[in-house]
Write a protein that holds these residues in place. Structure first.
Motif, PDB file in Angstrom:
ATOM      1  N   THR A 212       6.184  16.040  -4.537  1.00 47.30           N
ATOM      2  CA  THR A 212       5.436  14.346  -4.818  1.00 47.30           C
ATOM      3  C   THR A 212       5.566  14.437  -6.130  1.00 47.30           C
ATOM      4  OG1 THR A 212       4.140  14.701  -2.635  1.00 47.30           O
ATOM      5  CG2 THR A 212       3.544  13.178  -4.554  1.00 47.30           C
TER       6      THR A 212
ATOM      7  N   THR B 154      10.952  -1.829  -3.007  1.00 47.07           N
ATOM      8  CA  THR B 154      10.965  -0.741  -4.763  1.00 47.07           C
ATOM      9  C   THR B 154      11.985  -0.664  -5.180  1.00 47.07           C
ATOM     10  OG1 THR B 154       8.821   0.510  -3.306  1.00 47.07           O
ATOM     11  CG2 THR B 154      10.489   1.427  -5.078  1.00 47.07           C
TER      12      THR B 154
ATOM     13  N   ARG C 147       6.619   3.701   3.900  1.00 47.29           N
ATOM     14  CA  ARG C 147       7.919   4.892   4.510  1.00 47.29           C
ATOM     15  C   ARG C 147       9.117   4.462   4.767  1.00 47.29           C
ATOM     16  NH1 ARG C 147       5.084  10.021   5.769  1.00 47.29           N
ATOM     17  NH2 ARG C 147       2.693   9.993   5.138  1.00 47.29           N
TER      18      ARG C 147
ATOM     19  N   GLN D  10       1.304  -1.005   0.229  1.00 43.13           N
ATOM     20  CA  GLN D  10      -0.431  -0.010  -0.033  1.00 43.13           C
ATOM     21  C   GLN D  10       0.855   1.169  -0.175  1.00 43.13           C
ATOM     22  OE1 GLN D  10      -3.840   0.119   0.218  1.00 43.13           O
ATOM     23  NE2 GLN D  10      -3.289  -1.890  -0.063  1.00 43.13           N
ATOM     24  N   THR D  11       1.428   1.529   1.613  1.00 43.45           N
ATOM     25  CA  THR D  11       2.586   2.491   1.696  1.00 43.45           C
ATOM     26  C   THR D  11       3.476   2.770   2.242  1.00 43.45           C
ATOM     27  OG1 THR D  11       0.062   4.192   1.345  1.00 43.45           O
ATOM     28  CG2 THR D  11       2.161   5.336   2.459  1.00 43.45           C
TER      29      THR D  11
ATOM     30  N   SER E 108      -1.374   5.947  -4.858  1.00 41.54           N
ATOM     31  CA  SER E 108      -2.607   7.300  -5.540  1.00 41.54           C
ATOM     32  C   SER E 108      -1.024   6.870  -6.695  1.00 41.54           C
ATOM     33  CB  SER E 108      -2.114   7.990  -4.785  1.00 41.54           C
ATOM     34  OG  SER E 108      -0.814   8.342  -3.797  1.00 41.54           O
ATOM     35  N   GLN E 109       0.051   6.027  -6.757  1.00 40.74           N
ATOM     36  CA  GLN E 109       1.023   5.807  -7.869  1.00 40.74           C
ATOM     37  C   GLN E 109       1.992   7.225  -7.187  1.00 40.74           C
ATOM     38  OE1 GLN E 109      -1.772   3.907 -11.311  1.00 40.74           O
ATOM     39  NE2 GLN E 109       0.271   4.941 -11.894  1.00 40.74           N
ATOM     40  N   THR E 110       2.374   7.353  -6.271  1.00 38.39           N
ATOM     41  CA  THR E 110       3.302   8.937  -5.802  1.00 38.39           C
ATOM     42  C   THR E 110       4.479   8.841  -5.171  1.00 38.39           C
ATOM     43  OG1 THR E 110       2.216   9.083  -3.872  1.00 38.39           O
ATOM     44  CG2 THR E 110       1.591  10.365  -5.894  1.00 38.39           C
TER      45      THR E 110
ATOM     46  N   VAL F  81       8.006   8.319   0.644  1.00 37.88           N
ATOM     47  CA  VAL F  81       7.327   7.935   1.129  1.00 37.88           C
ATOM     48  C   VAL F  81       6.507   7.320  -0.749  1.00 37.88           C
ATOM     49  CG1 VAL F  81       5.259   7.455   2.181  1.00 37.88           C
ATOM     50  CG2 VAL F  81       6.698   9.515   2.649  1.00 37.88           C
ATOM     51  N   VAL F  82       6.505   6.268  -0.544  1.00 38.01           N
ATOM     52  CA  VAL F  82       5.800   5.190  -1.896  1.00 38.01           C
ATOM     53  C   VAL F  82       4.335   5.141  -1.603  1.00 38.01           C
ATOM     54  CG1 VAL F  82       6.389   3.218  -3.472  1.00 38.01           C
ATOM     55  CG2 VAL F  82       8.378   4.254  -2.480  1.00 38.01           C
ATOM     56  N   ASP F  83       3.626   5.450  -1.762  1.00 39.40           N
ATOM     57  CA  ASP F  83       2.063   5.117  -2.120  1.00 39.40           C
ATOM     58  C   ASP F  83       1.304   4.723  -3.123  1.00 39.40           C
ATOM     59  OD1 ASP F  83      -0.830   5.404  -2.306  1.00 39.40           O
ATOM     60  OD2 ASP F  83      -0.121   7.472  -0.022  1.00 39.40           O
TER      61      ASP F  83
END
Length: 198
Positions: free
Chosen positions: A157, A96, A8, A5-6, A146-148, A141-143
């Protein structure tokens, strides 16, 4: 696979271009057929001396860098098609890999393993590498929903691209078979309304 998901975390910088799959996991370690245990030999020839002792100047042996994002040079994952390269990165704790270009086969293997290949511009890659080397505690922070990718310290961002199907699989922790199994009710509904011709 774990759900994504996200994330950090801090980053691990590896500012080398054209890192191929044999450098990621040398061929002599490919005898196993399951995904476990490859992380110990990730970047083995760069990471260890012939006697097995760690090379102090290699980034994975530097205690300042402990994050689950590998930030690597352009053309990451080139060379052979071995999926073991993605397995080794995932088994070593990376979730990642950020680069400005990925070999297509590596990208597919990474996504199938639960590892997100996140592509940025050459300029952004250079900034990230320099910033992480200067400050190993720089938060990323890989979200995925939201693909950010955010760098809170910069107040920036940026968006990244990912195939919609693979995004859904990563978010839910599905491999291709899991995805199909979770479509069972939709498949059954389609089969019931389908007109059969014999």
């Amino acid at each position: 696979m774990e759900k994504f998901q996200t994330l950090r975390t801090t980053g691990v910088p590896l500012p080398l271009e054209n890192i191929d799959t044999d450098q990621i996991i040398p061929a002599r370690f490919l005898k196993a057929t399951t995904r476990e245990g490859f992380g110990d030999n990730l970047f083995c020839d760069w990471r260890y001396h012939a006697d097995g002792s760690p090379k102090a100047d290699f980034v994975l042996n530097d205690p300042r860098y402990t994050g689950s994002v590998l930030v690597a040079g352009k053309n990451f994952g080139c060379g052979s098609s071995r999926e073991h390269a993605a397995w080794a990165l995932y088994d070593a704790g990376f979730r990642t890999v950020i680069s400005s270009y990925f070999a297509d086969i590596f990208r597919g293997n990474a996504l199938n393993t639960g590892l997100l290949p996140l592509q940025v511009s050459d300029e952004m890659l250079a900034r990230l590498l320099a910033a992480i080397e200067e400050n190993p505690q720089l938060e990323l922070v890989v979200d995925l929903p939201s693909q950010t990718l955010a760098v809170p310290a910069w107040g920036e961002t940026l968006s990244f691209a990912i195939d919609g199907y693979k995004k859904e699989c990563l978010i839910n922790g599905y491999d291709d078979i899991d995805f199909l199994v979770n479509q069972k009710s939709a498949i059954e509904a389609f089969e019931k309304q389908r007109a059969w011709t014999w």
